[in-house]
Design a protein around this motif. Structure first.
Motif, short mmCIF file in Angstrom:
data_model
loop_
_atom_site.label_atom_id
_atom_site.label_comp_id
_atom_site.label_asym_id
_atom_site.label_seq_id
_atom_site.Cartn_x
_atom_site.Cartn_y
_atom_site.Cartn_z
N UNK A 1 11.10 9.12 -0.82
CA UNK A 1 11.05 7.76 -1.34
C UNK A 1 12.23 7.46 -2.05
N UNK A 2 12.62 8.53 -2.76
CA UNK A 2 13.88 8.37 -3.80
C UNK A 2 15.12 8.40 -2.85
N UNK A 3 15.13 9.38 -1.89
CA UNK A 3 16.23 9.46 -1.00
C UNK A 3 16.47 8.03 -0.38
N UNK A 4 15.43 7.47 -0.04
CA UNK A 4 15.53 6.21 0.91
C UNK A 4 16.05 5.09 -0.30
N UNK A 5 15.43 5.30 -1.63
CA UNK A 5 15.95 4.25 -2.21
C UNK A 5 17.73 4.33 -2.38
N UNK A 6 17.95 5.31 -2.82
CA UNK A 6 19.48 5.96 -3.01
C UNK A 6 20.13 5.47 -1.33
N UNK A 7 19.57 5.81 -0.52
CA UNK A 7 20.05 5.42 0.74
C UNK A 7 20.36 3.95 0.95
N UNK A 8 19.35 3.00 0.64
CA UNK A 8 19.33 1.71 0.24
C UNK A 8 20.51 1.15 -0.55
N UNK A 9 20.41 1.77 -1.54
CA UNK A 9 21.21 1.31 -2.53
C UNK A 9 22.61 1.46 -2.25
N UNK A 10 23.10 2.77 -1.36
CA UNK A 10 24.47 2.87 -1.02
C UNK A 10 24.83 1.86 0.14
N UNK A 11 23.80 1.37 0.79
CA UNK A 11 24.17 0.73 1.91
C UNK A 11 24.44 -0.84 1.21
N UNK A 12 23.38 -1.32 0.52
CA UNK A 12 23.56 -2.35 -0.23
C UNK A 12 22.64 -2.65 -1.42
N UNK A 13 23.11 -3.01 -2.64
CA UNK A 13 22.31 -3.19 -3.86
C UNK A 13 21.17 -4.16 -3.56
N UNK B 1 15.20 -5.11 -2.73
CA UNK B 1 14.05 -5.47 -2.26
C UNK B 1 13.02 -4.40 -2.16
N UNK B 2 13.81 -3.16 -2.08
CA UNK B 2 12.85 -2.00 -2.02
C UNK B 2 11.96 -1.78 -3.01
N UNK B 3 12.84 -1.78 -4.15
CA UNK B 3 12.44 -1.32 -5.56
C UNK B 3 11.14 -2.32 -6.13
N UNK B 4 11.37 -3.64 -5.26
CA UNK B 4 10.68 -4.76 -5.80
C UNK B 4 9.47 -4.54 -5.19
N UNK C 1 6.02 10.71 -10.65
CA UNK C 1 4.65 10.10 -10.92
C UNK C 1 4.25 8.51 -10.57
N UNK C 2 5.21 7.81 -10.87
CA UNK C 2 5.14 6.44 -11.09
C UNK C 2 5.53 5.98 -9.50
N UNK C 3 6.44 6.60 -8.84
CA UNK C 3 6.72 6.47 -7.66
C UNK C 3 5.62 6.55 -6.51
N UNK C 4 4.88 7.94 -6.79
CA UNK C 4 3.99 8.21 -6.20
C UNK C 4 2.95 7.26 -6.19
N UNK C 5 2.30 6.97 -7.41
CA UNK C 5 1.19 6.39 -7.56
C UNK C 5 1.61 4.83 -6.78
N UNK C 6 2.77 4.00 -6.98
CA UNK C 6 2.74 2.88 -6.40
C UNK C 6 3.01 2.81 -4.91
N UNK C 7 3.40 4.05 -4.48
CA UNK C 7 3.50 4.18 -2.99
C UNK C 7 1.98 4.01 -2.34
N UNK C 8 1.14 5.00 -3.03
CA UNK C 8 -0.26 5.18 -2.68
C UNK C 8 -0.75 3.72 -2.81
N UNK C 9 -0.65 2.84 -4.08
CA UNK C 9 -1.19 1.67 -4.27
C UNK C 9 -0.83 0.86 -3.12
#
Lengths: 551, 125
Positions: free
Chosen positions: A253-265, A270-273, A397-405
């Motif tokens: 999930x973090x890698x995906x976020x960094x990937x997305x951030x590199x492609x476009x803020x 949108x992803x982190x929202x 932990x936060x990332x994992x919890x929100x993903x599960x949610x």
């Protein structure tokens, strides 16, 4: 030994004390009635059975009343003496055995297990089993409990954690048990076989444990949806092979976020929202272009490397662990050699928060302008990290919890992000602006199904006539004001997904819709879709006539 | 040979025999029925009940239930006797009630022994 048999063991263990007690009462009673006494006039009298029982009763319990019909004769006193020496120890022995058993751990656990089982049996709502009251588990439970769509059951091996949970005083209450969730009978006691059990979430840091739980859960209930966290130590590959429906892997999930951030803020935003953040591009959302330094070994490092390779980012990989840490914190040359002076970004991603903090501090002192991304492993360290003014914190932990949610509560978000990320950069900007303009910078994200439970009137109406999205959202009260709602996605019952459907799209029964909204608009929307007259007015612009409702 | 079986068998059968010994004889003749035998029957019955505690087999639970019934009936007989003695004079009519309660306990004890023997015979070991 199963817990049920502990109760039987208790009864078995109580046999001898109880028999001893019984005999210690019965024999003195019989003797007392047989031994002659003398009344005030010198006549021989015998104690009745009641009198005898009365005397033995107060003697044995060491109450020592001392009230008797007539003064005892010597033979009677002899019997009473015998009574005291035999019945008092017997009584103490029996009482002592009961108290010892009540203090015995297995016995109290058995009682707790029974109470828990009864609570689970009496749940009349759909429920979720959460294995592991970890930091991530707590965050997930907090969120789920607020929604109150499902009841929650918690299993954890640690007494402290379950006590911590009980001290939270959740409402509605959360049945919890101290037990090993990887044991079949524990899972059974938690009601895993019940058709009301919809999800099982295992959030332990240990993949082997999660695997064990998932295998057993899958065997016990085929229809159950299983969500497992891929642990920090090992990989999560095995998990998906055994029929886990969703693997929570914080690293990817973090890698995906960094990937997305590199492609476009904007895409990152949108992803982190959808994963629980704000919908507002800030300066720290824009990752710098240039050389990266990745301080992480193992799985996280590997995932990051792939992401950076894909985006053609130049990076230096530093393998920092406990052994090399001494060297690192004292020797700034290590970082200088790695090229920190001309690096644009450093990622402190080890599994030790102390090391991460020291990496950040060293990096900042060497190169104050460097962009810092930190991985935070333990939630308790939060204030320490925020004091550091790091640019990005990823809290596992936060990332994992929100993903599960998200998976439980609004699974469409995954499809939405997938679809959005396929488009070009303008599309991200447009989508983001569309939402922020129409709603606000922190819109609520809601997924709802058009069925009788959630949209009563609309689902009925759709069986007769068609309704487009625009009719519900654009200017519904004909007062020139639109509802602050943006429909992000529409999923048909056949699985077809429409990203950002336009206003002419016709709704169908059992569609799932994912939308961003403000609370007041959401309330209005729910009023419209749940009330015939409201809905009729919104669609036709006139009040419905009572008896001509819906044809 | 199972020593637990010997002990519990001993008490279950002793409970029956004592119970029978008390009941045996004309219902309304007090002299035929010894109060000591009733007390012994109650005591042994309670021991038999305790011996059946913690037996989680199916017959075990039925045995426990019959034991409870026997205890209840015998205690009722004893209490009735005691109360009559305290408050008024025992008549043959009243005494019949005592004995008939004990007969009820006897039936429960017979069931108990039958079950016990049956279960023991069914054991292949």
């Amino acid at each position: 030994m199963s817990n049920e048999s502990t109760i039987w063991l208790f009864l078995r263990k109580m046999r001898t004390p109880l028999i001893v007690l019984n005999l210690a009462h019965a024999i003195p009673v019989i003797l007392l009635t047989a031994v002659p006494g003398v009344d005030g006039e010198g006549k021989t009298v015998y104690l009745s059975f009641f009198d005898a029982m009365y005397i033995v009763g107060y003697t044995a319990t060491t109450i020592g009343f001392g009230e008797i019909p007539y003064a005892f004769t010597y033979p009677q006193r002899l019997v009473v003496l015998l009574t005291i020496y035999s019945s008092v120890p017997a009584w103490i022995y029996a009482l002592g055995s009961i108290i010892a058993l009540l203090q015995e751990k297995t016995f109290t656990n058995a009682i707790k297990m029974n109470t828990f089982r009864r609570k689970v049996r009496h749940l009349r709502q759909d429920f979720i089993i959460v294995c592991g009251y970890t930091d991530a588990g707590k965050l997930l439970i907090d969120r789920l409990n607020k929604d109150n769509l499902y009841r929650i059951i918690v299993i954890d091996k640690s007494i402290e954690k379950i006590e911590a949970l009980q001290s939270e005083m959740y409402l509605p209450s959360i049945p919890a048990i101290v037990a090993d969730a990887s044991m079949t009978n524990v899972l059974k006691s938690s009601g895993i076989e019940s058709p009301q059990c919809k999800f099982l979430v295992t959030l332990f840091d240990d993949d082997q444990l999660n695997l064990k739980i998932c295998v057993r859960a899958r065997v016990l209930n085929q229809g159950l949806r299983i969500i497992a966290r891929s642990g920090i130590k090992q990989g999560g590959e095995n998990l998906s092979n055994i029929g886990v429906n969703h693997v929570i892997d914080a690293f990817s999930i973090i890698s995906k976020r960094i990937d997305f951030a590199l492609r476009s803020p904007y895409l990152f935003n949108l992803l982190s929202w959808v994963q629980g953040g704000n919908l507002h591009v800030s300066k720290s959302d824009i990752l710098p272009i240039g050389k990266y330094i990745v301080c992480s070994k193992g799985r996280f490092g590997n995932t990051l490397q792939k992401t950076l390779d894909n985006n053609r980012i130049e990076y230096t990989y530093l393998d920092i662990n406990k052994d090399t840490h001494e060297k690192v914190s004292s020797d700034q040359d290590f970082f200088i050699q790695a090229g920190i002076m001309d690096a644009a970004c450093i990622i402190a991603g080890t599994n030790d928060d102390a090391i991460n903090l020291s990496i950040v501090a060293t990096a900042r002192s060497l190169n104050p302008k460097i962009f810092v991304i930190v991985r935070e492993n333990e939630l308790e360290e939060r204030s320490l990290f925020s004091n550091l003014r790091v640019d990005k914190i990823f809290i596992l932990d936060q990332i994992a919890a929100l993903d599960g949610y998200n998976y439980i509560d609004r699974p469409m978000t995954f499809k939405f992000i997938d679809e959005v990320s396929k488009y070009n950069k303008e599309m991200y900007v447009d989508t983001l602006l569309l939402i922020t303009k129409k709603v606000n910078k922190r819109p609520a994200l809601i997924e709802m199904e058009i069925d009788e439970h959630h949209m009563y009137a609309l689902s009925r109406y759709l069986t007769e006539a068609s309704v487009s999205i625009g009719q519900l959202i654009r200017n519904p009260y004909h007062d020139g004001e639109d509802l602050e709602i943006v429909i992000l996605g529409l999923e048909r019952s056949n699985g077809e997904f429409i990203l950002l459907p336009d206003e002419s799209t016709l709704l169908q029964p059992n569609d799932h819709i994912l939308f961003a909204s403000t609370r007041p608009s959401l309330d209005r929307f729910q009023t419209i879709v749940n009330h015939y007259y409201e809905l009729y007015f919104v669609i036709h612009g006139v009040e419905a006539r009572r008896f001509k409702l819906f044809g | 040979m199972n020593s637990e079986k010997v002990i519990s068998g001993f008490f279950i059968i002793l409970a029956l025999t004592l119970n029978f010994g008390f009941v045996y004889g004309d219902f309304d003749v007090i002299a035929y029925h010894s109060v000591y035998e009733l007390v012994a029957a109650i005591t042994v019955n309670i021991i038999a009940t305790i011996m059946k505690l913690g037996d989680k087999t199916q017959t075990g639970s039925v045995l426990l239930a019959t034991s409870f019934v026997a205890d209840l009936q015998l205690l009722a007989a004893a209490s009735f006797w005691g109360i009559v003695n305290m408050t008024s004079v025992m008549t043959p009519e009243l005494f019949t009630i005592v004995v008939s309660l004990a007969v009820g306990a006897l039936v429960a004890n017979i069931i108990s022994v039958t079950l016990f023997v049956g279960e023991t015979l069914l054991l292949k070991r």
